[in-house]
Write an enzyme that holds these catalytic residues in place. Sequence first.
Site, PDB file in Angstrom:
ATOM      1  N   TRP A 187       0.839  -1.209   0.000  1.00 46.40           N
ATOM      2  CA  TRP A 187       0.000   0.000   0.000  1.00 46.40           C
ATOM      3  C   TRP A 187       0.866   1.248   0.000  1.00 46.40           C
ATOM      4  O   TRP A 187       0.686   2.155  -0.818  1.00 46.40           O
ATOM      5  CB  TRP A 187      -0.924   0.013   1.229  1.00 46.40           C
TER       6      TRP A 187
ATOM      7  N   TYR B 136       1.398   4.124  -2.980  1.00 50.36           N
ATOM      8  CA  TYR B 136       1.098   5.534  -2.686  1.00 50.36           C
ATOM      9  C   TYR B 136       2.306   6.411  -3.006  1.00 50.36           C
ATOM     10  O   TYR B 136       2.174   7.491  -3.601  1.00 50.36           O
ATOM     11  CB  TYR B 136       0.696   5.678  -1.223  1.00 50.36           C
TER      12      TYR B 136
ATOM     13  N   ASP C 279      -6.474  -0.124  -0.280  1.00 52.78           N
ATOM     14  CA  ASP C 279      -6.835   1.056   0.511  1.00 52.78           C
ATOM     15  C   ASP C 279      -8.311   1.009   0.901  1.00 52.78           C
ATOM     16  O   ASP C 279      -9.196   0.795   0.053  1.00 52.78           O
ATOM     17  CB  ASP C 279      -6.549   2.321  -0.301  1.00 52.78           C
TER      18      ASP C 279
END
Length: 489
Positions: A428, A432, A448
């Site tokens: 994750w 990002y 997410d």
Amino acid sequence: MNTSDLNREVCYRAVLAKDARFDGKFYTAVLSTGIYCRPVCPARPPKLENCLFVPSTAVARQLGFRPCLRCRPELAGAEPFAAASALVVSRALQQMSDDGALNGTNLEEVAVQLGVSGRHLRRLFVRVLGSPPTALAQMQRILLAKKLIAETGLSMTDIALAAGFGSVRRFNAVMQRHCGCAPSALRHASASKSHMAAGITLKLPYTPPYDWAALLEFLAGRAIPGVEAVQSGQYWRSFQLEGTQGLVEVHPDPANDQLLATIHATKTPPIGIIVARLRRLFDLDTEIIRIDQHLSTDPLMASRVRARPGLRVPGAWDLFELTVRAILGQQISVAAATTLSGRLVAALGGSLTEEMALLSDGTGISRIFPTPAAVMAADLGSIGLTRAREKALQTLAVAMQEGRLAFSAQTLDSIIKNLCELPGIGPWTAHYIAMRGYRDPDAFPHSDLGLLRALETENGRPSPAVMLMIAEAWRPWRAYAAMRLWAQP
């Protein structure tokens, strides 16, 4: 025509003939105007010596050229820019442009990261663009100098330094040769005198539509206390670059399809680097119409695109800063992560000079974001971090200090792999960071919770695996789909 072997004479003959068969096969970047055009542009053809022929609009933008308002090259069809050599050059340009200008001193480092030798990379530049990196660096310096002459009242000495020329004599000679007159003759009579502390304002054009409100809302919620601020529709931040400290304030000028950036500094800063960082932060070089058109073909995205056209993916001013903020934000709320980042800045960040502090009064900005060296040596437990998060930040700082992590021309898979090798960074966080820090348009943090909630129906939320399947329709712009899901759940 092979896009990896653009012949100047052939391209120029096609431009003179306005031959539609070459439309989309190459673009003409014009040094004298700073714009790029399609071969069929109805405008009067430029002189050959002012032309650079490039294989894609992406390369033109990376070199600092703006799209022509008559032939609208950014709206043209898909480009045949798939040759391996052209892709290598495009990635090299992206990384080198992120540093503010093409620079021969970092070419060898870029080549290593791309898996080729410096000599081979130079050959690819000549083959793909018809010019070596040094010539392209000169072009960027000329374009930046012309921008500063036209838009600011800086002295010619300051402009020469800010644009990256080694001396005023060299600056005068190059500008005289390429513009046919002395640099001072290019200045508009109405240009006002300017001092860096008083601030100079530069125009940062973009291709509309541009959803400034959504981008600013995103940045406001994640603004680092003491370093960034969002007030009255404006974005402020502090910086320290090449020994120069300063502030930059950005606000929109939608009537002219541009942002206006005012830079305050203790002395003449590296303006090229600042402009490159701002364009990256505000995602100004994206051909958003093409992305919105693609996303609109999916029923899940169509209404979201209609509601808010021109939604961008916020980038990052600095990769270390963004990565630290991402690690601090793991498994806690945005507000809690903001609190932690504020504590980090208060404990380890440098102070603004008295001159800059006076200018920033009322914004809450008083510090410079900590350097990797400061984070490496600090006791981070005192600001409320767990041992695992403290180790993650210090390992990150070591990697940055040793040059093992930087804005670089990599594939998405390699970005994710390299980031996930650092402790405390999982898929994750890696996606990002790739999405904002590396500006990869296809990065997608599919697990997410906010994304999953956005597609929740009466039958429940999709699983991360199902989300990945759904997102296949959005490729290669999944990052822009993610922003729409976050902004419009």
